[in-house]
Design a protein around this motif. Structure first.
Motif, PDB file in Angstrom:
ATOM      1  N   LEU A  91       2.745 -33.141 -11.799  1.00  0.00           N
ATOM      2  CA  LEU A  91       3.117 -32.932 -13.210  1.00  0.00           C
ATOM      3  C   LEU A  91       2.205 -33.477 -14.097  1.00  0.00           C
ATOM      4  O   LEU A  91       1.658 -32.908 -15.075  1.00  0.00           O
ATOM      5  N   SER A  94      -1.366 -31.885 -14.019  1.00  0.00           N
ATOM      6  CA  SER A  94      -1.292 -30.717 -14.492  1.00  0.00           C
ATOM      7  C   SER A  94      -0.961 -30.517 -16.100  1.00  0.00           C
ATOM      8  O   SER A  94      -1.682 -29.712 -16.640  1.00  0.00           O
TER       9      SER A  94
ATOM     10  N   GLY B  43       1.146 -27.452  -9.427  1.00  0.00           N
ATOM     11  CA  GLY B  43       1.226 -28.370 -10.597  1.00  0.00           C
ATOM     12  C   GLY B  43       1.683 -27.547 -11.799  1.00  0.00           C
ATOM     13  O   GLY B  43       2.500 -28.137 -12.573  1.00  0.00           O
ATOM     14  N   LEU B  46       5.366 -26.669 -11.811  1.00  0.00           N
ATOM     15  CA  LEU B  46       6.054 -27.745 -12.124  1.00  0.00           C
ATOM     16  C   LEU B  46       6.157 -28.018 -13.764  1.00  0.00           C
ATOM     17  O   LEU B  46       7.123 -28.540 -14.101  1.00  0.00           O
ATOM     18  N   VAL B  47       4.778 -27.900 -14.378  1.00  0.00           N
ATOM     19  CA  VAL B  47       4.840 -28.022 -15.678  1.00  0.00           C
ATOM     20  C   VAL B  47       5.864 -26.959 -16.497  1.00  0.00           C
ATOM     21  O   VAL B  47       6.397 -27.173 -17.200  1.00  0.00           O
ATOM     22  N   GLU B  50       9.347 -27.803 -16.156  1.00  0.00           N
ATOM     23  CA  GLU B  50       9.719 -29.272 -17.333  1.00  0.00           C
ATOM     24  C   GLU B  50       9.675 -28.565 -18.559  1.00  0.00           C
ATOM     25  O   GLU B  50      10.961 -28.778 -19.127  1.00  0.00           O
ATOM     26  N   VAL B  70      19.466 -32.416  -2.815  1.00  0.00           N
ATOM     27  CA  VAL B  70      18.751 -31.637  -1.701  1.00  0.00           C
ATOM     28  C   VAL B  70      18.732 -32.285  -0.487  1.00  0.00           C
ATOM     29  O   VAL B  70      18.727 -33.427  -0.267  1.00  0.00           O
ATOM     30  N   ALA B  83      13.116 -30.088  -3.660  1.00  0.00           N
ATOM     31  CA  ALA B  83      12.893 -31.316  -4.079  1.00  0.00           C
ATOM     32  C   ALA B  83      12.200 -31.471  -5.273  1.00  0.00           C
ATOM     33  O   ALA B  83      12.428 -32.609  -5.961  1.00  0.00           O
ATOM     34  N   GLN B  84      11.211 -31.042  -5.266  1.00  0.00           N
ATOM     35  CA  GLN B  84       9.943 -31.097  -6.358  1.00  0.00           C
ATOM     36  C   GLN B  84      10.640 -30.585  -7.489  1.00  0.00           C
ATOM     37  O   GLN B  84      10.360 -31.336  -8.601  1.00  0.00           O
ATOM     38  N   SER B  86      13.966 -30.279  -8.399  1.00  0.00           N
ATOM     39  CA  SER B  86      15.185 -31.409  -8.634  1.00  0.00           C
ATOM     40  C   SER B  86      14.318 -32.468  -9.207  1.00  0.00           C
ATOM     41  O   SER B  86      15.147 -33.083 -10.394  1.00  0.00           O
ATOM     42  N   ALA B  87      13.488 -33.176  -8.940  1.00  0.00           N
ATOM     43  CA  ALA B  87      12.545 -34.213  -9.317  1.00  0.00           C
ATOM     44  C   ALA B  87      12.372 -34.041 -10.878  1.00  0.00           C
ATOM     45  O   ALA B  87      12.385 -34.928 -11.663  1.00  0.00           O
ATOM     46  N   VAL B  88      11.851 -32.738 -11.153  1.00  0.00           N
ATOM     47  CA  VAL B  88      11.442 -32.584 -12.549  1.00  0.00           C
ATOM     48  C   VAL B  88      12.661 -32.636 -13.516  1.00  0.00           C
ATOM     49  O   VAL B  88      12.521 -33.224 -14.676  1.00  0.00           O
ATOM     50  N   MET B  90      15.667 -34.162 -12.919  1.00  0.00           N
ATOM     51  CA  MET B  90      16.085 -35.461 -13.218  1.00  0.00           C
ATOM     52  C   MET B  90      14.841 -36.338 -13.799  1.00  0.00           C
ATOM     53  O   MET B  90      15.434 -36.877 -14.943  1.00  0.00           O
ATOM     54  N   LEU B  91      13.850 -36.237 -13.865  1.00  0.00           N
ATOM     55  CA  LEU B  91      12.906 -36.905 -14.730  1.00  0.00           C
ATOM     56  C   LEU B  91      13.117 -36.548 -16.160  1.00  0.00           C
ATOM     57  O   LEU B  91      13.263 -37.387 -17.138  1.00  0.00           O
ATOM     58  N   SER B  94      16.501 -38.183 -17.392  1.00  0.00           N
ATOM     59  CA  SER B  94      16.418 -39.722 -17.384  1.00  0.00           C
ATOM     60  C   SER B  94      15.463 -40.294 -18.487  1.00  0.00           C
ATOM     61  O   SER B  94      15.756 -41.171 -18.976  1.00  0.00           O
ATOM     62  N   ARG B  95      14.326 -39.506 -18.965  1.00  0.00           N
ATOM     63  CA  ARG B  95      13.647 -39.740 -19.847  1.00  0.00           C
ATOM     64  C   ARG B  95      14.393 -40.007 -21.267  1.00  0.00           C
ATOM     65  O   ARG B  95      13.988 -40.826 -21.899  1.00  0.00           O
ATOM     66  N   LEU B 102      24.227 -36.306  -8.809  1.00  0.00           N
ATOM     67  CA  LEU B 102      23.800 -35.532  -7.800  1.00  0.00           C
ATOM     68  C   LEU B 102      25.129 -35.183  -7.087  1.00  0.00           C
ATOM     69  O   LEU B 102      26.046 -35.777  -6.934  1.00  0.00           O
TER      70      LEU B 102
END
Lengths: 182, 182
Positions: A91, A94, B43, B46-47, B50, B70, B83-84, B86-88, B90-91, B94-95, B102
């Motif tokens: 991320l 990209s 990539g 994922l952007v 986001e 997951v 998983a990827q 969900s990471a975005v 959560m990021l 949290s940011r 979860l």
């Protein structure tokens, strides 16, 4: 070319920057590990990884980012964390328009040692030799990140030749079909 | 409380906002799907996720984000993507300092249908009833995101009571140990 290699992980995310071209001696520009505390909340760990990767991108301005391709045949919990850390690295790259390449662990091992089944010590020894370092980078995640960057530099010419061949073939095919319809 | 539920996925990431408290009728504030093209680079996908999640956070300002936990017992390729994604999610939360919870698929199913093994149709039917909608949200990912948000609202009081009990116990323990040392 300057490449940032990322060996993704939640607890230890290996990062290494290598500069050079295939067929010439390579230079290490930096190596390190982005760490996050195992007992922190997952979301906050991902934020910490994002901040760490951003710092490496800011400082080294790589032209490519090479990330280890994650497989799930290993430990389930570890793999989820690895996939999530790799997502953050991809991320970050990209978002800046930096091309991301994924290489499998066996591609990386084969590139730097000649064997896709080399162990960590062998990879560390070859990274040390290829980058003319005094000692293998520690921890192994840092050495793996450098190996990823080296792998990318060495595979790039082959990939470029392949892309050129495909482009040429497509151009010819288009030309031929145009010829037929004309 | 206002909760954004996220059913993570690379191709379809379900998102739904529910507002309310346990024991009172709930209100849907929004539902949708963040989509990314399957043939795009990972990539860039994922952007796009986001950007999509950021829009939902900007528009609805949720106090909590509930993401499906997951597991990797399913299809390997799908799980990595999940998983990827969900990471975005959560990021992004949290940011901004938004707490992320979860919940497992069976916790969500049990919360809205009473059975951890309910099928998609049953979950869709209960989401429709609980939020007083005219028809089940489509696709299923959107309904699942709303179910996650409902699950979070209903589980929150129990979790809060648990946290309060733990805090009370810790306070007592501290008090007791202070008593002994005094």
């Amino acid at each position: 070319m300057r490449v940032l290699g990322v060996d993704p992980g939640l607890t230890r995310c290996g990062v290494g920057v290598v500069e050079g071209v295939a067929g010439r001696p390579l230079t290490m520009r930096g190596v390190g590990v982005v760490r996050t505390p195992p007992d922190a909340e997952l979301g906050l760990r991902l934020v910490a990884i994002e901040q760490g990767i951003e710092q490496w991108l800011d400082e080294h301005r790589p032209e490519f980012v090479a990330v280890e391709r994650v497989f799930s045949q290993h430990n389930v919990r570890t793999v989820m964390g690895t996939a999530q850390a790799s997502a953050v690295a991809m991320l970050c790259a990209s978002r800046r328009g930096i091309p991301v390449a994924l290489h499998t662990p066996s591609e990386v091992k084969a590139a730097v040692t000649g064997s896709g089944r080399a162990d960590k010590a062998q990879v560390g020894a070859m990274v040390t030799r290829l980058l003319r370092l005094d000692a293998p980078p520690r921890p192994a995640d840092a050495a793996d990140a450098l190996a990823l960057a080296i792998c990318h530099i060495w595979r790039a010419p082959a990939q470029n030749r392949l892309q050129q061949a495909v482009a040429l073939h497509s151009a010819k095919a288009t030309h031929a079909s145009k010829g037929r319809t004309a």
